[in-house]
Design an enzyme around this catalytic site. Structure first.
Site, PDB file in Angstrom:
ATOM      1  N   ASP A   1       1.096  -0.479   0.362  1.00 42.04           N
ATOM      2  CA  ASP A   1       0.091   0.225   0.024  1.00 42.04           C
ATOM      3  C   ASP A   1       0.692   1.295  -0.402  1.00 42.04           C
ATOM      4  OD1 ASP A   1      -1.764   2.101   0.267  1.00 42.04           O
ATOM      5  OD2 ASP A   1      -1.995   1.338   2.617  1.00 42.04           O
TER       6      ASP A   1
ATOM      7  N   LYS B   1       2.045  10.991  -3.321  1.00 40.88           N
ATOM      8  CA  LYS B   1       2.183  10.568  -3.882  1.00 40.88           C
ATOM      9  C   LYS B   1       0.851  11.461  -4.530  1.00 40.88           C
ATOM     10  CE  LYS B   1      -2.154   7.295  -2.866  1.00 40.88           C
ATOM     11  NZ  LYS B   1      -2.300   5.942  -2.548  1.00 40.88           N
TER      12      LYS B   1
ATOM     13  N   GLU C   1      -7.466  -0.073  -4.889  1.00 38.69           N
ATOM     14  CA  GLU C   1      -7.054   0.540  -3.284  1.00 38.69           C
ATOM     15  C   GLU C   1      -8.949  -0.027  -2.324  1.00 38.69           C
ATOM     16  OE1 GLU C   1      -5.835   3.962  -2.472  1.00 38.69           O
ATOM     17  OE2 GLU C   1      -3.714   3.632  -2.794  1.00 38.69           O
TER      18      GLU C   1
ATOM     19  N   ASP D   1     -12.940   4.931   0.974  1.00 36.91           N
ATOM     20  CA  ASP D   1     -11.672   4.940   1.117  1.00 36.91           C
ATOM     21  C   ASP D   1     -11.149   6.261   1.089  1.00 36.91           C
ATOM     22  OD1 ASP D   1      -9.137   4.603   1.011  1.00 36.91           O
ATOM     23  OD2 ASP D   1      -8.500   3.354  -0.513  1.00 36.91           O
TER      24      ASP D   1
END
Length: 618
Positions: A25, A86, A183, A205
């Site tokens: 992850d 990210k 994800e 999420d």
């Protein structure tokens, strides 16, 4: 007649040998690596037992530092300490917006973002590769060998450019990538297999930098994604920034310098996290510009972040609409991401769906666990349940047509892998070439979508306008990455392109970065050897301590003193960077405890024989 393969003794392959597979992850705030052991997915901690790796990279004077040590210097060295990288993956400078929010020195140039550091100019791909490399080293030290395959997760709403950037980072990190996995889908795999659940579930999420919502149907081992939506520029970082702005306003201080801004942002994040279990949290920061002292209450935090919570609910409603479902049709809501611990988020989700969300799995770890389960399956290991994953593409893919309009060829929420084709024709008489512009997005005009690639089809026979038949085929693989081919049907002339997005890196740049990474291969090997030596040290120290506690009376005071000194030497060198010194102290401890091991064995045999007759031992 059946043929058997015969091997020489000791040369036959091990049947069903288990391969080392990991799920990663790669998060905005924190990252994790997990694997499957004895049929159960587990997160791999560091030598201090910490499962998380802060997604922070610092380019220090003596090399690259990743994780907690980098985070500790984030305020002191903000220009060389990259956080939340990210959010920059697959993006250009135009996508950053107001770059004054960042303490970095961006380098002008077309395409991908570039940041000037003391180690040179670095791209988000290279920075993310450092995080992935640290996770790979951790996994190899824990698993006792090189990784055979890895599944890396990405936000469901990452577009093709962001996915390609993530895959490039994994390549640079030396990871044998099996696939990219959304994800929320990874979380659903972990939740569904862990709870033997069936039905229709929503996976909400909210991570540090991105938000995704996916609607999935779990039925008899089949995980089918019905719809996905989200916002790749919305996450916990934005909640931190709201607290930062509030605290700055409360203090009355002017705009802050980079070091002060990073320090106050850190204090804002700590206060936000503290509110999860408290009604109020202090925001105290001693800055060069002055002192910030404020008290953040739950009520204030809820009010200043109300619009951010509302921004997450709009994609939820769109995903439900795409799946042709209403909130009462959802059997459960799974929360993923550390930001879902915020009470106002949980209240909003419960109110929308009319039921409390499911929280029995750790929201920080569930994505990595699901990725590990998928990696274990893809690498060919046989342990675990048999199941099938049907994922979807998050954004529509198409080409530009006359007038700057988009003709969608692969609509969003199509199950992947997918191949779709459509026929087009020429616009002018005698046209012998056609330029194809591949785009991604939901808007009708090309200017409102993201440009992915351009290529040309040449050699079309001259015909009157509209006579040529050009078949354009889109092929999306299991990672959500695209290739496009165009073919003129009458002559068979064709052209194709594997899409390298406009905001990705070129093959030449990837090759250069790879060659540079080879120069650090020796350093990586040394880092892995040091990690393995530390694991050995921890094991022998624990075993020796247990033996002394149980049978320390077998040693004379002088012998005990020698063992205690050897133990102290191992402990003293365990956290250092000198692997040779650590190996030497481990060998010394092994040597001085040999006599203790022999005496313990004698005592154990004596205890086993006590009270038994000799003739009864046969």
């Amino acid at each position: 007649m059946t043929l058997f393969q015969i091997s020489e003794p000791a040369e036959s392959p091990r049947p069903h040998a288990t391969k080392r597979a990991v799920g990663i992850d790669l998060g905005t705030t924190n990252s994790l690596v997990a694997t499957v052991r004895n049929g159960f997915a587990v997160v791999l901690p560091d030598v201090e037992g910490r499962p998380l790796v802060p997604s922070v990279v610092r380019y220090a004077e003596n090399g690259v530092v990743v994780g907690y040590d980098a985070l500790a210097r984030a305020s002191a060295d903000p220009g060389n300490t990259i956080v939340s990288v990210k959010r920059m993956m697959g993006r250009g400078l135009d996508d950053v917006g107001d770059d004054r929010r960042y303490p970095y020195r961006f380098v002008e140039g077309a395409g991908v973002i570039r940041i000037a550091t003391r180690a040179g100019v670095r791209t988000p791909v290279e920075i993310s590769a450092e995080i992935l490399r640290a996770l790979r080293v951790r996994a190899e030290a824990s698993l006792g060998g090189s990784v055979d395959g890895a599944v890396v997760t990405v936000p469901a709403y990452f577009d093709d450019a962001q996915r390609q950037a993530t895959k490039d980072a994994a390549t640079l990190a030396g990871l044998p990538i099996l696939r990219l996995l959304n994800e929320p889908t990874a979380a659903a795999i972990a939740y569904g297999l862990d709870n033997a659940s069936e039905g229709t579930y929503a996976v909400y999420d909210l991570g540090g930098g991105t938000f995704d919502i996916s609607i999935l149907r779990l039925s008899r081992g089949v995980f089918e994604v019905l719809a996905t939506n989200g916002d790749s520029a919305l996450g916990g970082d934005d909640f931190d920034h709201r607290v930062f702005c509030w605290a700055l306003q409360e203090s009355g201080l002017p705009p802050l310098a980079a070091a002060d801004a990073r320090e106050l942002m850190t204090r804002a994040r700590h206060a936000k996290e503290m509110l999860t279990g408290h009604e109020a949290a202090p925001v105290v920061a001693r800055l060069a510009a002055g002192t910030v002292e404020a008290e953040l209450t739950s009520a204030i935090f809820t009010e200043i972040t109300r619009t951010l919570v509302a921004k997450t609910l709009a994609p939820v409603r769109r995903a439900l609409r795409d799946a042709k479902l209403e909130p009462p049709d959802i059997d459960g809501v799974v929360l993923v991401g550390g930001a879902t611990r915020m009470p106002q988020v949980r209240c909003a989700v419960a109110e929308l769906f009319g039921q409390p969300p499911l929280t029995n799995l750790n929201p920080d770890e569930v994505v990595a666990i699901g990725a590990a389960i998928q990696a274990n399956k893809l690498v060919g290991n046989r342990e675990g349940d048999d199941w099938l994953l049907l994922d979807v593409i998050p954004l529509s893919l198409g080409i530009e047509t006359m007038g700057g309009l988009v003709e969608k060829i692969v609509p969003r929420n199509s199950t992947i892998p997918v191949a779709r084709a459509q026929e087009f024709t020429t616009f002018k008489d005698g046209q012998t070439a056609m330029a194809l512009h591949v785009v991604q997005g939901e808007r009708e005009k090309v200017s409102d979508c993201r440009s992915l690639a351009r290529f040309e089809l040449r050699g079309i026979p001259p015909m009157v306008a509209g006579a040529a038949r050009i078949r354009v085929a889109f092929d999306v693989d299991a990672d959500g990455l695209l290739s496009v081919a165009a073919r003129e049907e009458a002559t068979g002339v064709e052209a194709s392109i594997v899409v390298k997005p406009s905001y990705g890196l070129t093959d030449a740049e990837i090759a250069r970065m790879l060659s540079e990474s080879f120069a650090h291969a020796s350093e990586d090997a040394q880092a892995r050897a040091l990690a393995e030596a530390r694991v050995d040290a921890d094991r022998i120290v624990a075993a020796t301590a247990a033996a002394l506690a149980q049978d320390g009376d077998l040693l004379t005071p002088d012998e005990r003193d020698v063992v205690d000194r050897a133990l102290a030497d191992v402990r003293a060198t365990r956290d250092g960077d000198d692997r040779a010194a650590l190996s030497k102290t481990i060998a010394s401890l092994n040597a001085v405890t040999g006599e203790l091991a022999a005496r313990r064995m004698d005592r154990g045999v004596a205890r086993a024989l006590t009270g038994r007759r000799v003739d009864a031992l046969g």
